[in-house]
Write a protein that holds these residues in place. Structure first.
Motif, PDB file in Angstrom:
ATOM      1  N   UNK A 164       0.833  -1.203   0.000  1.00  0.00           N
ATOM      2  CA  UNK A 164       0.000   0.000   0.000  1.00  0.00           C
ATOM      3  C   UNK A 164       0.865   1.250   0.000  1.00  0.00           C
ATOM      4  N   UNK A 165       1.926   1.234   0.798  1.00  0.00           N
ATOM      5  CA  UNK A 165       2.820   2.387   0.864  1.00  0.00           C
ATOM      6  C   UNK A 165       3.612   2.546  -0.428  1.00  0.00           C
ATOM      7  N   UNK A 166       4.185   1.446  -0.915  1.00  0.00           N
ATOM      8  CA  UNK A 166       5.057   1.528  -2.084  1.00  0.00           C
ATOM      9  C   UNK A 166       4.293   1.924  -3.338  1.00  0.00           C
ATOM     10  N   UNK A 167       3.240   1.193  -3.658  1.00  0.00           N
ATOM     11  CA  UNK A 167       2.485   1.478  -4.864  1.00  0.00           C
ATOM     12  C   UNK A 167       1.686   2.772  -4.716  1.00  0.00           C
ATOM     13  N   UNK A 168       1.391   3.126  -3.477  1.00  0.00           N
ATOM     14  CA  UNK A 168       0.692   4.375  -3.219  1.00  0.00           C
ATOM     15  C   UNK A 168       1.488   5.609  -3.595  1.00  0.00           C
ATOM     16  N   UNK A 169       2.816   5.474  -3.709  1.00  0.00           N
ATOM     17  CA  UNK A 169       3.638   6.603  -4.128  1.00  0.00           C
ATOM     18  C   UNK A 169       3.213   7.131  -5.495  1.00  0.00           C
ATOM     19  N   UNK A 170       2.714   6.242  -6.333  1.00  0.00           N
ATOM     20  CA  UNK A 170       2.209   6.649  -7.645  1.00  0.00           C
ATOM     21  C   UNK A 170       0.690   6.644  -7.671  1.00  0.00           C
ATOM     22  N   UNK A 171       0.070   5.663  -7.017  1.00  0.00           N
ATOM     23  CA  UNK A 171      -1.382   5.524  -7.081  1.00  0.00           C
ATOM     24  C   UNK A 171      -2.101   6.711  -6.445  1.00  0.00           C
ATOM     25  N   UNK A 172      -1.611   7.193  -5.323  1.00  0.00           N
ATOM     26  CA  UNK A 172      -2.297   8.306  -4.647  1.00  0.00           C
ATOM     27  C   UNK A 172      -2.254   9.583  -5.489  1.00  0.00           C
ATOM     28  N   UNK A 173      -1.074   9.996  -5.981  1.00  0.00           N
ATOM     29  CA  UNK A 173      -1.077  11.171  -6.869  1.00  0.00           C
ATOM     30  C   UNK A 173      -1.906  10.965  -8.132  1.00  0.00           C
ATOM     31  N   UNK A 174      -1.906   9.746  -8.669  1.00  0.00           N
ATOM     32  CA  UNK A 174      -2.711   9.477  -9.851  1.00  0.00           C
ATOM     33  C   UNK A 174      -4.188   9.660  -9.545  1.00  0.00           C
ATOM     34  N   UNK A 175      -4.642   9.083  -8.439  1.00  0.00           N
ATOM     35  CA  UNK A 175      -6.046   9.228  -8.059  1.00  0.00           C
ATOM     36  C   UNK A 175      -6.387  10.697  -7.826  1.00  0.00           C
ATOM     37  N   UNK A 176      -5.490  11.425  -7.181  1.00  0.00           N
ATOM     38  CA  UNK A 176      -5.746  12.841  -6.923  1.00  0.00           C
ATOM     39  C   UNK A 176      -5.844  13.631  -8.223  1.00  0.00           C
ATOM     40  N   UNK A 177      -5.031  13.248  -9.196  1.00  0.00           N
ATOM     41  CA  UNK A 177      -5.054  13.963 -10.476  1.00  0.00           C
ATOM     42  C   UNK A 177      -6.338  13.718 -11.252  1.00  0.00           C
ATOM     43  N   UNK A 178      -7.020  12.629 -10.938  1.00  0.00           N
ATOM     44  CA  UNK A 178      -8.257  12.290 -11.635  1.00  0.00           C
ATOM     45  C   UNK A 178      -9.488  12.902 -10.979  1.00  0.00           C
ATOM     46  N   UNK A 179      -9.300  13.450  -9.797  1.00  0.00           N
ATOM     47  CA  UNK A 179     -10.412  14.062  -9.072  1.00  0.00           C
ATOM     48  C   UNK A 179     -10.092  15.548  -8.902  1.00  0.00           C
ATOM     49  N   UNK A 180     -10.611  16.362  -9.785  1.00  0.00           N
ATOM     50  CA  UNK A 180     -10.373  17.796  -9.743  1.00  0.00           C
ATOM     51  C   UNK A 180     -11.587  18.500  -9.163  1.00  0.00           C
ATOM     52  N   UNK A 181     -11.340  19.291  -8.175  1.00  0.00           N
ATOM     53  CA  UNK A 181     -12.439  20.011  -7.508  1.00  0.00           C
ATOM     54  C   UNK A 181     -12.271  21.498  -7.750  1.00  0.00           C
TER      55      UNK A 181
END
Length: 251
Positions: free
Chosen positions: A228-245
């Protein structure tokens, strides 16, 4: 209809992965092989549909061909992943490597690359982010596959806390190889994002479903956390980039 094909492929892949914790023994090995083949077809097919046959061919050459080469060297020489061997559960071998293993490199290399394309503009930084994105997946993959007996290390020490059967050096080897692969891939697959939502979904699904599977179904809570920590380094920013508020409105 063509733009929908990757989504159909992703649906089939998810169905196959759901079967994994519901099976065991030879049936689970068959599900593993089927999942890898579907993932390979999904990534190569998406590359062909969105970037053309030249890029798809380069993806296969660099990641499938390169994956086979580095795995064969790894089995024969114990470098760069450590001294490990494959069992016979995943089918016939090429140079000591089950034929399906190189396909797995391709499966996750493409969504990792596209995630980096979305997140990073600078070419060198993009290659590094893509390499981290691919190598981080192995923090889930190796503990799961070793637990099934698909491959083993002769000396897995030192290792991550709670993950005693996979040496730390393996992850370092993955990172080096992944970055090199992305450098070659980037030479032909650079450019802006385009119709890449299915691959973003694949990357995020892999991250979230792996956390759930390791923690709740496979009895691998430590690798669930580390992955979760390792893959989250890319997954979290990717998810954030897909949700624009913007002004309180979700885009």
């Amino acid at each position: 209809m063509t733009p929908r094909l990757p989504w159909y492929g992703l649906g089939l892949l998810i169905l196959a992965q759901i079967c994994y914790p519901l099976t065991s023994g030879g049936a689970r090995a068959a599900v593993t092989v089927t999942t890898v083949v579907l993932g390979f077809a999904l990534s190569v097919g998406h590359a062909a549909l969105t970037r053309g046959p030249r890029v798809a061919g380069a993806l296969v050459l660099v990641t499938t061909g390169g994956g086979l080469l580095v795995e064969a060297v790894g089995v024969a020489a114990g470098f760069p992943f450590g001294d490990y061997t494959y069992s016979g559960q995943l089918g016939p071998k090429i140079a000591g490597v089950p034929w399906v293993i190189p396909l797995a490199w391709t499966w996750m290399a493409w969504p990792a690359w596209l995630a980096a394309v979305r997140l990073v503009r600078h070419p060198a930084a993009r290659i590094l982010v893509a390499g981290v994105g691919l190598a981080a997946w192995d923090v889930f993959l190796d503990p799961q596959m070793v637990a099934e007996g698909y491959w083993t290390w002769s000396n897995p020490s030192p290792s991550l806390p709670g993950v005693p059967d996979v040496p730390l050096g393996n992850y370092a080897g993955w990172l080096v190889v992944a970055v090199l692969m992305m450098a070659f891939l980037g030479a032909v697959a650079g450019g802006p994002p385009g119709r890449d939502a299915p691959m973003y979904a694949l990357y995020l699904w892999t991250w979230l479903s792996s956390i759930l599977a390791h923690a709740a179904f496979l009895g691998l809570p430590a690798s669930a956390g580390w992955g979760a920590l390792a893959m989250g380094l890319v997954a979290v920013p990717l998810a954030a980039s897909l949700v624009k508020i913007d002004d309180g409105v979700r885009a």
